[in-house]
Design a protein around this motif. Structure first.
Motif, mmCIF file in Angstrom:
data_model
loop_
_atom_site.group_PDB
_atom_site.id
_atom_site.type_symbol
_atom_site.label_atom_id
_atom_site.label_comp_id
_atom_site.label_asym_id
_atom_site.label_seq_id
_atom_site.Cartn_x
_atom_site.Cartn_y
_atom_site.Cartn_z
ATOM 1 N N LEU A 10 0.855 -1.123 -0.160
ATOM 2 C CA LEU A 10 -0.041 -0.077 -0.053
ATOM 3 C C LEU A 10 1.078 1.156 -0.152
ATOM 4 N N CYS A 11 0.802 2.130 -1.024
ATOM 5 C CA CYS A 11 1.320 3.552 -1.008
ATOM 6 C C CYS A 11 0.452 4.834 -0.900
ATOM 7 N N SER A 12 1.026 5.478 -0.015
ATOM 8 C CA SER A 12 -0.154 6.706 0.163
ATOM 9 C C SER A 12 0.921 7.786 0.012
ATOM 10 N N THR A 13 0.365 8.925 -1.085
ATOM 11 C CA THR A 13 1.225 10.237 -0.975
ATOM 12 C C THR A 13 0.577 11.049 0.325
ATOM 13 N N TRP A 14 0.829 12.341 0.472
ATOM 14 C CA TRP A 14 0.396 12.953 1.616
ATOM 15 C C TRP A 14 -0.890 13.969 1.174
ATOM 16 N N GLY A 15 -1.591 14.477 2.194
ATOM 17 C CA GLY A 15 -2.588 15.256 1.912
ATOM 18 C C GLY A 15 -4.045 14.819 2.014
ATOM 19 N N PRO A 16 -4.885 15.563 2.250
ATOM 20 C CA PRO A 16 -6.349 15.143 2.241
ATOM 21 C C PRO A 16 -7.007 14.299 1.223
ATOM 22 N N HIS A 17 -6.356 14.271 0.119
ATOM 23 C CA HIS A 17 -6.904 13.395 -0.995
ATOM 24 C C HIS A 17 -6.199 12.108 -1.243
ATOM 25 N N SER A 18 -5.280 11.888 -0.190
ATOM 26 C CA SER A 18 -4.167 10.769 -0.508
ATOM 27 C C SER A 18 -4.859 9.485 -0.003
ATOM 28 N N LEU A 19 -4.473 8.332 -0.111
ATOM 29 C CA LEU A 19 -4.863 7.099 0.288
ATOM 30 C C LEU A 19 -5.084 7.058 1.628
ATOM 31 N N TYR A 20 -4.042 7.523 2.432
ATOM 32 C CA TYR A 20 -3.928 7.380 3.999
ATOM 33 C C TYR A 20 -4.985 8.611 4.550
ATOM 34 N N SER A 50 3.009 5.834 -10.514
ATOM 35 C CA SER A 50 3.699 5.678 -12.106
ATOM 36 C C SER A 50 4.713 4.953 -11.816
ATOM 37 N N TYR A 51 5.499 4.881 -10.726
ATOM 38 C CA TYR A 51 6.837 4.098 -10.629
ATOM 39 C C TYR A 51 6.472 2.735 -10.822
ATOM 40 N N ALA A 52 5.477 2.523 -9.833
ATOM 41 C CA ALA A 52 4.836 1.057 -10.077
ATOM 42 C C ALA A 52 4.508 0.310 -11.248
ATOM 43 N N ALA A 53 3.499 1.284 -11.869
ATOM 44 C CA ALA A 53 3.061 0.966 -13.357
ATOM 45 C C ALA A 53 4.086 0.959 -14.192
ATOM 46 N N GLY A 54 5.083 1.645 -14.338
ATOM 47 C CA GLY A 54 6.144 1.771 -15.108
ATOM 48 C C GLY A 54 7.081 0.536 -15.076
ATOM 49 N N ALA A 55 7.117 0.044 -13.681
ATOM 50 C CA ALA A 55 8.010 -1.005 -13.750
ATOM 51 C C ALA A 55 7.051 -2.497 -13.772
ATOM 52 N N GLY A 56 5.956 -2.483 -14.258
ATOM 53 C CA GLY A 56 5.266 -3.554 -14.746
ATOM 54 C C GLY A 56 4.616 -4.258 -13.508
ATOM 55 N N VAL A 57 4.414 -3.544 -12.410
ATOM 56 C CA VAL A 57 3.523 -4.137 -11.264
ATOM 57 C C VAL A 57 2.182 -3.849 -11.452
ATOM 58 N N ALA A 58 1.277 -4.730 -10.963
ATOM 59 C CA ALA A 58 -0.216 -4.340 -10.840
ATOM 60 C C ALA A 58 -0.552 -3.477 -10.031
ATOM 61 N N VAL A 59 -1.231 -2.487 -10.305
ATOM 62 C CA VAL A 59 -1.585 -1.364 -9.695
ATOM 63 C C VAL A 59 -3.150 -1.259 -9.591
ATOM 64 N N VAL A 60 -3.381 -1.295 -8.213
ATOM 65 C CA VAL A 60 -5.051 -0.888 -8.218
ATOM 66 C C VAL A 60 -5.069 0.657 -7.323
ATOM 67 N N LEU A 61 -6.010 1.404 -7.944
ATOM 68 C CA LEU A 61 -6.135 2.876 -7.325
ATOM 69 C C LEU A 61 -7.068 2.805 -6.089
ATOM 70 N N ALA A 62 -6.821 3.229 -5.030
ATOM 71 C CA ALA A 62 -7.731 3.139 -3.872
ATOM 72 C C ALA A 62 -8.111 4.608 -3.783
ATOM 73 N N GLU A 63 -7.593 5.625 -4.173
ATOM 74 C CA GLU A 63 -7.835 6.935 -4.266
ATOM 75 C C GLU A 63 -7.170 7.658 -5.517
ATOM 76 N N ASP A 64 -7.965 8.494 -6.317
ATOM 77 C CA ASP A 64 -7.283 8.897 -7.408
ATOM 78 C C ASP A 64 -7.001 10.760 -7.563
ATOM 79 N N GLY A 65 -6.972 11.235 -6.202
ATOM 80 C CA GLY A 65 -6.471 12.375 -5.815
ATOM 81 C C GLY A 65 -7.585 13.622 -6.474
ATOM 82 N N GLY A 66 -8.647 13.099 -7.062
ATOM 83 C CA GLY A 66 -9.742 14.159 -7.385
ATOM 84 C C GLY A 66 -9.154 15.569 -8.069
ATOM 85 N N PRO A 67 -9.516 16.509 -7.124
ATOM 86 C CA PRO A 67 -9.129 17.785 -7.813
ATOM 87 C C PRO A 67 -7.768 18.355 -7.662
ATOM 88 N N GLU A 68 -6.825 17.469 -6.957
ATOM 89 C CA GLU A 68 -5.559 17.716 -6.903
ATOM 90 C C GLU A 68 -4.638 17.600 -7.994
#
Length: 522
Positions: free
Chosen positions: A180-190, A268-286
């Motif tokens: 699980l990978c989360s950026t920061w901010g109110p629209h992030s996964l965590y 982007s790093y995971a998708a570019g490296a060929g790893v399966a990625v599932v989005l839990a949050e898409d960032g919305g207006p950010e």
């Protein structure tokens, strides 16, 4: 050479670039922390721990340098007495600034243009698609842009050869690794789903899966490690591996089978490296429209809260192999291009030989073991004292008392939740006992204090396990299985009417393997 550090993320990005100067005695690096950020408090001490020469910001802006490097547009960069090379502190310029309406984070006109003059001499981007963002922000900046690729992504690609080592360090050998990978901010996964780590840990079988969490360094810097780990404590005690903010996220991406992420750079790093990625949050207006992450999020599967987690992870698949072309230019050559650019700014020839790209180090992480399991079990035929039990174990976050024949609760004797301990059908000792007599005393005390307890298992210092059953005596078991597995397998037999004295050999199937124990003394 002045290296300007504003945040942990900026420091990480610059540390990917600085190896272009290794082995060159003509270049001396001096660091400064451009303070004033929530996230810059500990940067000075971290740089000193690494042995860096640190110059106060007030002195750094008064001292002339041949070149300055930065990976953040925050602060008073226009005060620097040096040509400035600006790097993005992630994949690129793809989200709007938090505190300046309409401005693009990392590329704000208010800080990069002063008195009609562009502040940076060079702005590094990883892909030609980023040039459109620069043009939209300020055409004056566009001639300063250099498409050089992404040194961080090149490190990730190179690190693939160490994948097995990373997986072992993360406790994922023989298991599926979900990161699980989360950026920061109110629209992030965590930020939007703080309970998701515990939800995922509790939903997947513990012996088949390992779950790890990567939080953006700003989360740690703002709230502090003590608070972050306190928030995550239930999930950690159920087996969650928390990757520290200083190092380890690249290795985690390389080791991952599935990544659950948001609009941060790691997607982007995971998708570019060929790893399966599932989005839990898409960032919305950010998210900046038309940016690489904007295009990418339209193609990735979404984690739906109304569906079981396991099925969604099972169906996750990588995007097509060419996706990296749309995200990263000059793959495998980014360090060469960065080196040529910075030495061109210095006006000197670069050193001979290739620019080194180093793989990510093997992470140093704590790999916790759950202290309590909810166990599903099935019993095969019992013949001549031989039986086979199949176990599927989940962290006790998912314990369901309404299915007593399909599940039982197993816990170690240090379990702090009195609810788990009092309802556990199986308890195992975390200590090794000097003799069967001492182990028997421990078991008797456990039976006396825990009314629901049916099976107590204790490891013996000289080898083997003492397996005690309430009202049914005790046996010594020999074999490679640990106490928690043997206890749950015996409980499965008892629940289906097979008494302990009927068992001579017990094969336990769990995860992707099996193990056998023999009961050889009563």
């Amino acid at each position: 050479m002045l290296v300007v550090v504003r945040s942990p993320a900026a420091l990480h990005r610059l540390m990917d670039v600085l190896p272009v100067f290794e082995g060159d005695p003509r270049v001396e690096l001096v660091f400064t922390v451009d303070g004033g950020s929530w996230f810059s408090d500990r940067l000075g001490s971290r740089l000193r721990e690494r042995g860096a020469v640190l110059l106060p910001w007030g002195e750094a802006v008064e001292h002339p340098f041949d070149l300055a490097l930065a990976a953040s547009d925050n602060g008073d960069l226009h005060r620097l007495a040096a040509p400035l090379v600006l790097f993005p502190h992630g994949v690129g310029y793809q989200r709007f600034a938090a505190h300046e309406a309409g401005a693009v984070s990392g590329l704000r006109r208010s800080t990069l243009v002063r008195d009609g003059r562009a502040v940076p001499s060079r702005i590094v981007v990883g892909h030609p698609g980023q040039l459109d963002v620069i043009r939209a922000v300020e055409p004056l900046l566009l001639p300063r842009a250099v498409v050089a690729g992404d040194p961080c992504f090149d490190r990730i690609r190179l690190s693939g050869r160490l994948r097995d080592r990373y997986r072992a360090a993360l406790g994922a050998t023989g298991k599926r690794l979900v990161v699980l990978c989360s950026t920061w901010g109110p629209h992030s996964l965590y930020g939007r789903q703080p309970g998701l780590p515990a939800r995922v840990v509790g939903a997947v079988a513990a012996d088949l899966n390992r779950v790890a969490l990567v939080l953006h360094p700003n989360v740690w810097a703002k709230h502090g490690p003590l608070q972050v780990r306190a928030w995550l404590r239930p999930a950690i005690e159920s087996g969650l591996v928390v990757v520290p903010p200083e190092e380890g996220w690249r290795a985690a991406l390389v080791a991952a089978d599935v990544v659950v992420s948001d609009h941060g750079s790691l997607t982007s790093y995971a998708a570019g490296a060929g790893v399966a990625v599932v989005l839990a949050e898409d960032g919305g207006p950010e998210v900046v429209p038309g940016s690489p992450i904007d295009r990418l999020r339209g193609r990735l599967a979404r984690l739906r809260p109304d569906l079981p987690v396991t099925g969604q992870l099972d169906s996750a698949a990588p995007l097509e192999a060419g996706i990296a072309d749309a995200l990263f230019a000059f793959r495998g050559r980014s360090m060469e291009r960065v080196r040529a650019m910075v030495y061109g700014e210095l006006g000197v020839r670069p050193p001979r030989g290739p620019a080194r790209v180093r793989p990510a180090p093997v992470p140093e992480v704590d790999v916790p073991t759950p202290t309590a399991y909810s166990v599903r079990s099935s019993l095969g035929p019992v013949e001549d004292g031989r039986a086979t039990v199949e176990l599927t174990r989940f962290p006790a976050l998912t314990y369901d008392e309404d299915q007593p024949h399909a599940r039982h609760l197993a816990a170690d004797d240090t379990e702090v939740d009195p609810g788990w301990a009092e309802r556990a059908a199986v308890v195992w000792s975390t200590a090794r006992h000097a003799s069967t007599a001492r182990a028997g005393e421990w078991a008797a005390a456990a039976f006396a204090g825990l009314p629901a307890l049916r099976v107590a298992v204790a490891a013996l210092r000289h080898g083997g396990l003492l397996v005690a059953v309430r009202g049914g005596g005790a046996v010594v078991a020999a074999g490679p299985a640990d106490a928690s597995l043997v206890g749950s397998a015996v409980q499965c037999c008892l629940a289906r009417g097979v008494a302990l004295d009927r068992l001579r050999r017990l094969t336990i199937v769990v995860g992707s393997g099996s193990t056998t124990v023999r009961f050889h003394a009563r």
